[in-house]
Design an enzyme around this catalytic site. Structure first.
Site, PDB file in Angstrom:
ATOM      1  N   HIS A   4      -8.391 -35.872  30.316  1.00  0.00           N
ATOM      2  CA  HIS A   4      -6.983 -36.003  30.681  1.00  0.00           C
ATOM      3  C   HIS A   4      -6.801 -36.729  32.010  1.00  0.00           C
ATOM      4  O   HIS A   4      -6.462 -36.123  33.020  1.00  0.00           O
ATOM      5  CB  HIS A   4      -6.343 -34.610  30.711  1.00  0.00           C
ATOM      6  N   CYS A  21       2.869 -35.903  32.885  1.00  0.00           N
ATOM      7  CA  CYS A  21       1.840 -36.255  31.896  1.00  0.00           C
ATOM      8  C   CYS A  21       2.380 -37.166  30.806  1.00  0.00           C
ATOM      9  O   CYS A  21       1.634 -37.633  29.948  1.00  0.00           O
ATOM     10  CB  CYS A  21       1.242 -34.999  31.288  1.00  0.00           C
TER      11      CYS A  21
END
Lengths: 481, 401
Positions: free
Chosen positions: B344, B88
């Site tokens: 996200h 991420c």
């Protein structure tokens, strides 16, 4: 030197299906099941099979013993997961037994367990005899009601046995009371009355007589008579025909376990040993295409056995199961909607599995020869931030080490055959930690500090290739959940 | 310590696509959407870009490997393009590549673009996928929520916190982010929710319920960076400069060594300290005016407040419940809705956070604009799992301050 049984152990899966749940499900179709709706039967968790149960029974039997002296392993079952892969070899590796041992799988008859035991007693060196069965039965069949899953382990050798062999006798007969073939995974069974009258009653008593004659003893000398038979009272009838007192007939463990197939004669033997005192004589019968009979005499060593769960402890470690649906699902007998997350490929690169066998199968980690830090898995560079030495890791066994939960969750998103998937970080009592799946526990038993022990279990089942891979999981220490 | 990146590179343009379930768009459409905004904002032509970095994490779900998807989508003129992946933190890694290229003098103007197209799996949540042969043989089949949920168990045990008190603070975090997201037209989730909604939601991974988890989204974000001199030559004023870029990566200590207690992110503690030093910040609680952190789950945001050294250890619950991190609090956290509500799309997330800082510092954040214009902003990504992860932190602020 006296040859006999040096140690014994057992394993029974945690979940116990209440027979009433079977009858409630199928009573509309097979009303006769209602008369059997009493007690419970043990059944494997989704991640258990004869291999995993045999490993547990062996660990139970080998408690406190040096495993380096085990020279042979005989593993009996008629429900082995593979047709061509040596299960005894896999079990030996999970137990970290010596690589030079002799390993043989014994199969194809309900007396495979007693035959393996007879062979081991006739041989030399220490032999670990294991028998495990994960029973398969059609829904609503009598076998589904009467059977159970479980395993027994007996370490045979010379020295100071807890029970020494007095005599043995066998008979071979192609008496096909039931069969299971490659073409059909379920038992096909003939009429029960015929099995009793033409099978047990005709075949077994003469073999018992031969065995007692060899030992120069009479039927009155038998203290414990261990003979599984799914038909009620057959063991009593055979005992009577052989002249053995009815009070010597051992509890078949129908009420709280069920018949564990190949394992059952040895499970009953373990049950008898757990109750026996020095001087008792145990007669064990295995029936299947003939019969095996063993007569054993218990010695004073019986009182000196190390504390372990044993059969009694495993029977006490139980979870009542009232969901017949879970039983069907765990046994692969119902097509469940498992969701798209279950589609993830579970293929195992066999070359990687072999290369990593110490980690994956034997659960061997590392110990830094420079700073002494333990770590799992073993790597080339020590994990201790104040050391980080290279190439100092010595193999160190973790499988028998106690551990505690450090962090945990009960995951309802990820795919698990038994949601929620419980897993978390455990810390080993001598040092080191790892993230592991938890098994045989409810989510509400999860807590930081919970004492855990490791168990060898199925990690993943690969439906695309018919393979299954094994690894270790953590489970609450019995009695400390 | 090295001299660091402070004030060597400025952001001259940024863009961000709408995040969400973009059923009608391919990943290359999302890249173009973000880039169109950024290149107009920068006031340059594509041919002026000297080098580019592409961030994607789960490329097998959309564009495939390598940097060619970015080069082809924007028709970049055969310049150096590099694809980066670091969980991420991928978006911030692309940004770091572009910034370092400019700082080194290898490029005058560089592009960083992150994209992810996650909604073609057929189910909610992140794609379920293999993690390598040995990992698959020994690791639990853990989901992301299951991995991060364990922070809660360890945090409660360490600080002797009742489950309901922790859950209450976690719920406040999610309610706050939904409130913020409602004022962001590009956010994936724009609905306001209540504490009761959070507390009564079905469990995903104990103790995380549905509303403790961030959205999984499609989206892209990008930054165009240049040296201050190049920016000035382009007529840029009131420039936003990079003050610090730090990455810390787990080396297996948390997963294997008993010195980590499972209640915090060891990497974040290290990376944030280094970032503050690089940026010349000695009291983050007072000096940082805005933060965007990796709130993949509410509990992640909570412990991160301590790992960034803004809340004292064990003090995050109080700060959260006091509204310290609310949009009108002392240090707003996720004023754009965060991962929780902005969404996200993994490769884009780090750049999305910088995008928000850029807008807020220029007073261009619309309905959600912070009244006292933020001057120092911190963004934080945490990729992987609490016991094994990649932490990236960037600090941006007004050039020359």
């Amino acid at each position: 030197m006296s040859r006999g049984i040096l140690a014994f152990g057992a394993y029974i899966p945690w979940r116990r299906l209440q027979r009433k749940a079977i009858a409630d499900m199928h009573g509309w179709f097979a009303p006769a099941l209602k008369s059997q709706a009493k007690g419970e039967r043990a059944f494997c968790n989704w991640d258990e099979d004869p291999v995993t149960m045999a490993v547990e029974a062996a660990r139970d039997a080998l408690t406190g013993r040096d495993r380096a002296t085990v020279a042979a392993l005989r593993f009996a079952s008629t429900t082995f997961p593979f047709l061509d892969r040596l299960h005894s070899g896999l079990v030996a590796e999970a137990l970290s037994l010596d690589q030079g041992i002799s390993t043989v799988d014994v199969a194809a008859t309900q007396r495979a367990g007693t035959s393996a035991l007879i062979e081991a007693l006739a041989s030399d060196g220490e032999t670990l005899v294991l028998a495990a069965e994960k029973r398969v039965a059609k829904a609503a069949s009598p076998v589904e009601m009467t059977s159970g899953d479980g395993a027994a382990a007996l370490l045979v050798g010379d020295g100071k046995p807890v029970a020494r062999l007095l005599a043995k006798a066998s008979r071979s007969a192609d008496f096909v009371d039931h069969f299971r073939s490659l073409d059909n995974p379920y038992d096909y069974q003939w009429e029960e009355r015929w099995i009793r009258d033409a099978g047990y009653m005709q075949i077994v008593p003469p073999v018992i007589a031969r065995c007692l004659e060899q030992a120069k003893l009479g039927p009155g000398d038998v203290t414990h008579f261990c003979m599984p038979a799914t038909l009620s009272r057959v063991a009593n009838a055979v005992a009577k025909a052989a002249g053995i007192a009815d009070k010597a007939v051992c509890d078949p463990l129908h009420a709280n376990l069920g018949d564990t197939g190949v394992a059952h004669p040895l499970v009953l033997l373990v049950a008898a040993l757990e109750k026996a005192k020095a001087g008792d004589r145990i007669l064990v019968v295995g029936f299947g295409q003939g019969a095996d009979v063993l007569l054993l005499e218990v010695t004073a060593e019986i009182a000196k056995q190390p504390k372990r769960l044993g059969l009694a402890g495993h029977l006490a470690r139980r979870k009542e199961e009232t969901s017949y649906g879970r039983f069907l699902s765990f046994n692969g007998m119902i097509e469940m909607e498992r969701g798209m997350r279950a589609e993830t490929d579970k293929g195992t690169p066999l070359s990687s599995m072999w290369r990593n066998r110490a980690t994956v199968t034997s659960f061997i980690g590392g110990k830094c020869s420079k700073c002494g830090t333990l770590q799992f898995p073993k790597t080339d560079v020590c994990v201790n931030p104040n050391c980080n030495a290279m190439h100092t890791q010595e193999p160190y066994p973790f499988a028998e080490m106690g551990a505690r939960i450090k962090s945990y969750t009960a995951d309802r998103l990820t795919y698990s055959p038994d949601p929620p998937a419980c897993y978390g970080m455990i810390e080993f009592e001598e040092g080191g930690r790892t993230m592991l799946d938890f098994t045989d526990m409810d989510a509400d038993a999860l807590k930081v500090g919970q004492p855990m022990r490791l168990m060898f279990r199925i990690k993943d089942i690969d439906p695309n290739r018919g393979f299954r891979r094994y690894f270790w999981k953590a489970t609450p220490v019995a009695g400390k959940a | 310590m090295a001299r660091g990146i402070k004030d060597k590179v400025v952001v001259i343009g940024m863009g961000c696509s709408k995040f969400g379930e973009r059923w009608d768009k391919e990943a290359d459409n999302l890249m173009v959407e973000a880039y169109t905004e950024a290149v107009a904002d920068a006031g340059i032509d594509t041919k002026q870009i000297d080098a580019a970095w592409l961030a994607t994490a789960i490329e097998e779900q959309h564009v495939g490997k390598s940097a060619t998807p970015l080069a082809a989508a924007l028709r970049l003129p055969f310049i150096p393009v590099t694809r980066v992946e670091n969980y991420c933190a991928s978006g911030t890694e692309a940004f770091r590549g572009a910034v370092y290229a400019v700082a080194s003098g290898a490029a005058d103007i560089a592009l960083a673009l992150g994209v992810e197209k996650l909604k073609d799996t057929g189910y909610g949540g992140l794609p379920q996928r293999g993690r390598g042969p040995l990992n698959d043989m020994v690791n639990p089949n853990a989901s992301a929520p299951g991995s991060f949920a364990q922070l809660a168990a360890a945090y409660r045990a360490k600080h002797n916190v009742e489950p309901k008190d922790l859950k209450q603070a976690m719920a406040h975090i999610s309610v706050k982010s939904h409130d913020n997201g409602s004022r962001n037209p590009k956010a994936h989730l724009r609905n306001k929710i209540t504490i009761d909604t959070v507390l009564s939601a079905p469990l995903v991974a104990e103790p995380l319920g549905l509303y403790d988890c961030c959205g999984v989204s499609d989206g892209a974000a990008c930054a165009i960076v240049a040296t201050p001199d190049v920016a000035k030559a382009l007529g840029k004023k009131d420039m936003i400069a990079v003050k610090a870029l730090q990455v810390a990566v787990s080396n297996g200590l948390e997963a294997q060594h008993n010195s980590w207690d499972g209640s915090y992110f060891a990497t974040t503690r290290v990376a944030s300290k280094r970032a503050y030093q690089e940026a010349g910040i000695d009291n983050p609680r007072e000096q940082v005016s805005l933060i965007e952190v990796h709130d993949c789950f509410s509990v992640t945001e909570l412990v991160t407040m301590e790992d960034l050294h803004i809340s004292p250890e064990g003090g995050a619950i109080k700060d959260v419940l006091d509204g310290f991190y609310d949009a009108d609090g002392k240090v707003p956290c996720q004023i754009d809705g965060g991962l929780k509500c902005f969404g996200h799309p993994i490769g884009a997330s780090g750049l999305r956070m910088i995008y928000e800082m850029y807008l807020q510092m220029q007073g261009r954040a619309g309905e959600r604009q912070r009244k006292d214009t933020p001057r120092i902003g911190l963004t934080h990504n945490l990729g992987g799992f609490p016991q094994r992860n990649v932490c990236a932190i960037s600090i941006v602020g007004k050039y020359g301050e």
